[in-house]
Structures are given as structure tokens and as C-alpha cells.
Design an enzyme around this catalytic site. Structure first.
Site, short mmCIF file in Angstrom:
data_model
loop_
_atom_site.label_atom_id
_atom_site.label_comp_id
_atom_site.label_asym_id
_atom_site.label_seq_id
_atom_site.Cartn_x
_atom_site.Cartn_y
_atom_site.Cartn_z
CD GLU A 254 -3.25 -0.47 0.45
OE1 GLU A 254 -3.17 0.62 -0.15
OE2 GLU A 254 -4.27 -1.18 0.46
CG HIS B 33 -6.28 -3.37 -5.82
ND1 HIS B 33 -6.87 -2.72 -4.75
CD2 HIS B 33 -6.88 -4.59 -5.87
CE1 HIS B 33 -7.76 -3.52 -4.20
NE2 HIS B 33 -7.80 -4.64 -4.85
CG ASP C 167 -5.88 0.59 -5.69
OD1 ASP C 167 -6.94 0.00 -5.99
OD2 ASP C 167 -5.08 0.14 -4.86
#
Length: 519
Positions: free
Chosen positions: A298, A340, A350
């Protein structure tokens, strides 16, 4: 900022004491004197100045907290991943209730706090002041920006080392200064100054807990409810995510047992700091059907704001990805390092259009073309048309030539010869001869050929051809490794279900016919 008169401060303090009991009953936080209504259309600078005055919070501290949370972008009232709203990221989730607290302290409705920037900033100031009151800051102490460190740490919604990291970042912004242009074009700044924060009980949080899998990272484990111990498949992909929120907010959310989401690593925008939250050997919940065999990273920020994607973040993340690829034998290409949005079964977007894949892959030391060494396998298939250039145009030309359509030289330039060949192919397949290679034409091109029956356990070039065509048809990556494994079964079933075919996970003449017709 100018110091406030002691008499004024004492008068306001007496009002706060009188209202404390009522607020505790509602939120557990002392309520502050209700401010006058927010003026519609006020600028962000005016909003920060007014909130600072009303709640006796240093203006630059308030702006630095907002910048750390959102880069001062309220995202039109849309929530972050942690269900936080507005410039000050007022949160409403089972772990953190600063949105509700702000409503109780200011009297503003939740809907306004979510969407109105001035009200949101006022709410953030109210929450910070409440935390300052809890730790006993008096009027003179509130004028000292260094005394606010524990209140800032509590604003993060976290505890311990994670909260200290959050406060450290805010004080780094204060030390370095901020100059930014916010949505709407207004310039907001914070003056750089020497800082020496008084950390109080957080002063013993400086000891570094090292990541067990990547020594340069910190370790802050996710809640056990948010991942599964062990793995059911070998690791073969790295998936790039964007948090849609702040670094600290994401760490907090992954530590909340009710969130049921996590990632292996989280990376901070400002300096590339990395926190590991799930062991590589365990299954984080970050990409639905790809969780079993993927590592999730992330990145702090929002997909619609490129200011979050700093060089420090790219370099730090790329070094991590490169190390993970080396450790697990993952090819350093765009078929195995994916976004993603490219993961099978994903409905996310994303890392988005502002993520610079070419730059990132150059730092990783891999191939940024999106393809593997065969020149036909890509993590996604982009629309190609007259004037397009690159490796995917070469793939179109090769596929057309292999099917007997003269596309001219295989040079990666979509010129007149390629256009004519595409139109002729489209006419032959009943696709509508517009000369544009979109998802349907890609699917038909990639699946063209023999129609052997394929099922789980199979392998070879026909399986790879199937995997490529499924990637084009579904718009999500199916690893073209030539092995008909569980992820390919899932993709086949998804395709069959979407196209109204028999859903059995077996590719027979009927499934091939649908693919070759570009369905």
C-alpha cells in the site's frame, strides 16, 4: 502565531469546565463552546485562521495535521479507506470516532462536517483542543506549538509507536514548512521553524521494532482478524495499491479487527518510510482472488492526486519490490508486478492513471512495457489505433500476421497497413470494422487458433493463449504462465458466467467460440 491574552483564555476555560459534564455523557470528550455559524464560501486560509482562534489551536499546527492527513484535499466529501472525511480526515469507524466527536463539540451536523471544508477544519480544531484539554494544556502552554505533541499523537487514532510516528511526521512538516496549492487554486503555506516537541509519555516510543522480513522497514502487526496465517499457494506476484488515505490512518485501519483488510507493507509519501504489517508467509486481505499468491504493498495517498507519489516513495517501494522479487523468484515485469486494478476479480482502480509505471519499473530494474518475454503477454491490453506505438502495437501486428492478415512490418507503429489489416480481421470476425483494437478485438486476436479442450492441471502454449485472451476479455490480469491452475479456473468461470455459458471451468469449443468472436 500571536499569543492570546491570558484573561481571554481564562474566560474561555471557565466555559469549557461548565460544559464538560454534558459532553462526556454524549461522546466521552469535553464539549467546547459552540462557535458561530461557518460562513459559506470562506477560503481555506480563512477557515484555518478562524478555527485556530475559536479553539485556541496554533494555526500552523492545524494546517500541518490537515496536510499530513489529506494534502488539504477534502475529496468532495468522499470517504477514505478508513472512512475518514474532509481536509482534517474526521473519522467514523469502530476504532475511531473523531467525526462524531467533532459534531458534539461544534454542533455541526455530520453531513456538513463531511462535505463543508470550513466546518471540517473547525471540527478538526475542536478535536485537537479536546485532546489538549485531556492532557492539561493551559492557555500559555497552548501557545507553545511544541507542547501539542501528545494531542497530535492522539489525533492519529493510534497508540504507542504508531501514534508517535504520526506526530513525528506532523512536526517534520512544521520544521520543513509547507507550500501547497489546494483544489480551487488557493495557496496555503506553513512557515518553517525549529521544533523541539515535548513528547511526554510518547518519549519512550522511539525504540524501533524492525520488520522480520525486510530489515529497513518498521513492524506494526495487523490485527489477526485481518489476515490468515500461512498460504495456500506459492508467492508469484506483487500488487501495487494506493491507500486512499494517510499512512497512519491505513496502519490504524489494518489494526482494527472490524476492518477485515490488510496489506503486507505500507509506504509513506513524504520520505518512503515502510511499515510491514503482515508477514510475507501469511495471507493478507488486499486483492480478493489474488490474496493466496500475492504480496500487497500500500502507498500513502489518493489516486486522483499525483502530489502523493513522491520520488522518495517510488524509490523506497521499488527497492522493496525488487528485494521481494529476488527472494521469491518473481519476474520483474508488468505481468508479475501489477496494480490492484489488474488483479483477477478486482473492482478497484488503484494505483490509477497518475502512477508512473515506467519510472517505477526502471527503479525496480525490470520491464515497464507490461509484457513478458514472449511479446504477447501483458498485465492488461490497452486500446490501440492509428498513431499508436509501442510493444502492444507489435503484438497486434504479430497476431494479425500469424492469422494471415498483412499488417506490414512488425515495427510497433500503427500505420495504414496495420489499420487495413485490423479492419479486415474485424470484418471476418463480425466485430464491426472501426480499425480500433479494443477489448473485443484483442480477445478475438489473442484467442485465435486451435480449440483444444483445456481444464485444471493442463499446461502448454494453448493454456497461455487462453490466459492472454481472458486477460483481454475480463480486463483483469490472468498470469500467462501456461499452467491451468486455480486462478485460471476462477477466470474461466467468471468469463463463462458473464457470457451466459455453462459454468464448469472447462474450456471446450463453446468457450473458445465465444472468445474468438470477441465476446
Amino acid at each position: 502565531m500571536p499569543r492570546r491574552a491570558a484573561a481571554h483564555t481564562r474566560g474561555r476555560a471557565s466555559v469549557l469546565v461548565a460544559l464538560t459534564a454534558t459532553a462526556l455523557a454524549a461522546t466521552g470528550t469535553p464539549v467546547l463552546a459552540a462557535p458561530p455559524p461557518v460562513t459559506a464560501g470562506s477560503s481555506m486560509n480563512q477557515a484555518f485562521a478562524r478555527a485556530a482562534r475559536e479553539f485556541d489551536v496554533p494555526r500552523d499546527l492545524l494546517a500541518a495535521v490537515g496536510y499530513g492527513e489529506t494534502h488539504l484535499d477534502g475529496h468532495a466529501g468522499h470517504p477514505s479507506q478508513a472512512n475518514g472525511y474532509g481536509v482534517m480526515h474526521l473519522v467514523s469507524n469502530p476504532r475511531n470516532h473523531t467525526l462524531e466527536t467533532a459534531a458534539a463539540l461544534t454542533g455541526a451536523p455530520l453531513s456538513k462536517l463531511r462535505r463543508d471544508t470550513a466546518a471540517n477544519i473547525l471540527g478538526g480544531a475542536a478535536v485537537l483542543r479536546a485532546y489538549a484539554d485531556r492532557i492539561g494544556l493551559d492557555g500559555d502552554e497552548r501557545d507553545d506549538i511544541n507542547a501539542w505533541y501528545p494531542a497530535v499523537a492522539r489525533y492519529s487514532g493510534m497508540t504507542g509507536r504508531a501514534a508517535a510516528l504520526y506526530a513525528d511526521a506532523v512536526y517534520t512538516f512544521l520544521a520543513n514548512g509547507i507550500v501547497t496549492t489546494v483544489p480551487g487554486g488557493e495557496r496555503v503555506s506553513v512557515t518553517a521553524r525549529p521544533v523541539a516537541p515535548e513528547k511526554g509519555s510518547f518519549s519512550d516510543r522511539g525504540s524501533r521494532t524492525q520488520s522480520p522480513d525486510y530489515p529497513s522497514a518498521l513492524w506494526a502487526p495487523a490485527d489477526p482478524n485481518n489476515f490468515t496465517k500461512g498460504r495456500s499457494a506459492p508467492i508469484n506476484k506483487v500488487i501495487i495499491h494506493v491507500t486512499q488515505g494517510s499512512y497512519s490512518g491505513s496502519i490504524s485501519w489494518f489494526q482494527d479487527p472490524t476492518s477485515e483488510v490488510s496489506a503486507h507493507y505500507v509506504i509513506r509519501s513524504s520520505d518512503g518510510q515502510i511499515t510491514q504489517m503482515v508477514r510475507n508467509s501469511d495471507t493478507a486481505y488486499h486483492a480478493r482472488g489474488a490474496n493466496a499468491w500475492a504480496l500487497g504493498i500500500e502507498h500513502e495517498g489518493f489516486i486522483d492526486d499525483p502530489s502523493w507519489f513522491t520520488d522518495a516513495m517510488y524509490r523506497s517501494s521499488a527497492a522493496l519490490t525488487s528485494a521481494l522479487c529476488d527472494r521469491y523468484g518473481i519476474p520483474k515485469d508488468r505481468a508479475h508486478i501489477i496494480g490492484h486494478s489488474e488483479a483477477a476479480g478486482s473492482d478497484h482502480t488503484d494505483p490509477g492513471t497518475y502512477w508512473d509505471w515506467a519510472r517505477y519499473m526502471s527503479y525496480v530494474g525490470g520491464d515497464d512495457s507490461g509484457g513478458s518475454s514472449d511479446g504477447l503477454s501483458f498485465a492488461s491490453y490497452a486500446t490501440q489505433q492509428s498513431g499508436s506505438t509501442g510493444t502492444q502495437v507489435k503484438a497486434v501486428q504479430r497476431l494479425l500476421t500469424a492469422q494471415g492478415f498483412d499488417a506490414g512490418a512488425v515495427d510497433g507503429r500503427f500505420g495504414p497497413a496495420t489499420l487495413t489489416a485490423v479492419k479486415t480481421f474485424q470484418t471476418a470476425r463480425g466485430l464491426g470494422a472501426d480499425g480500433i483494437v479494443g477489448a473485443r478485438t484483442w480477445t478475438a486476436l489473442l484467442s485465435a487458433g486451435a480449440v483444444p479442450t483445456l481444464k485444471q492441471g493442463g499446461s502448454g502454449t494453448d493454456v497461455k493463449r487462453l490466459q492472454r485472451s481472458l486477460t483481454a476479455a475480463l480486463g483483469t490480469t490472468v498470469d500467462a504462465d501456461g499452467t491451468f491452475g486455480p486462478d485460471t479456473v476462477t477466470a474461466v468461470r467468471t468469463y463463462q458466467s458473464d457470457r451466459g455459458l455453462t459454468v464448469d471451468g472447462i474450456v471446450d469449443s463453446g468457450t473458445w467460440a465465444a472468445l474468438q468472436a470477441g465476446r
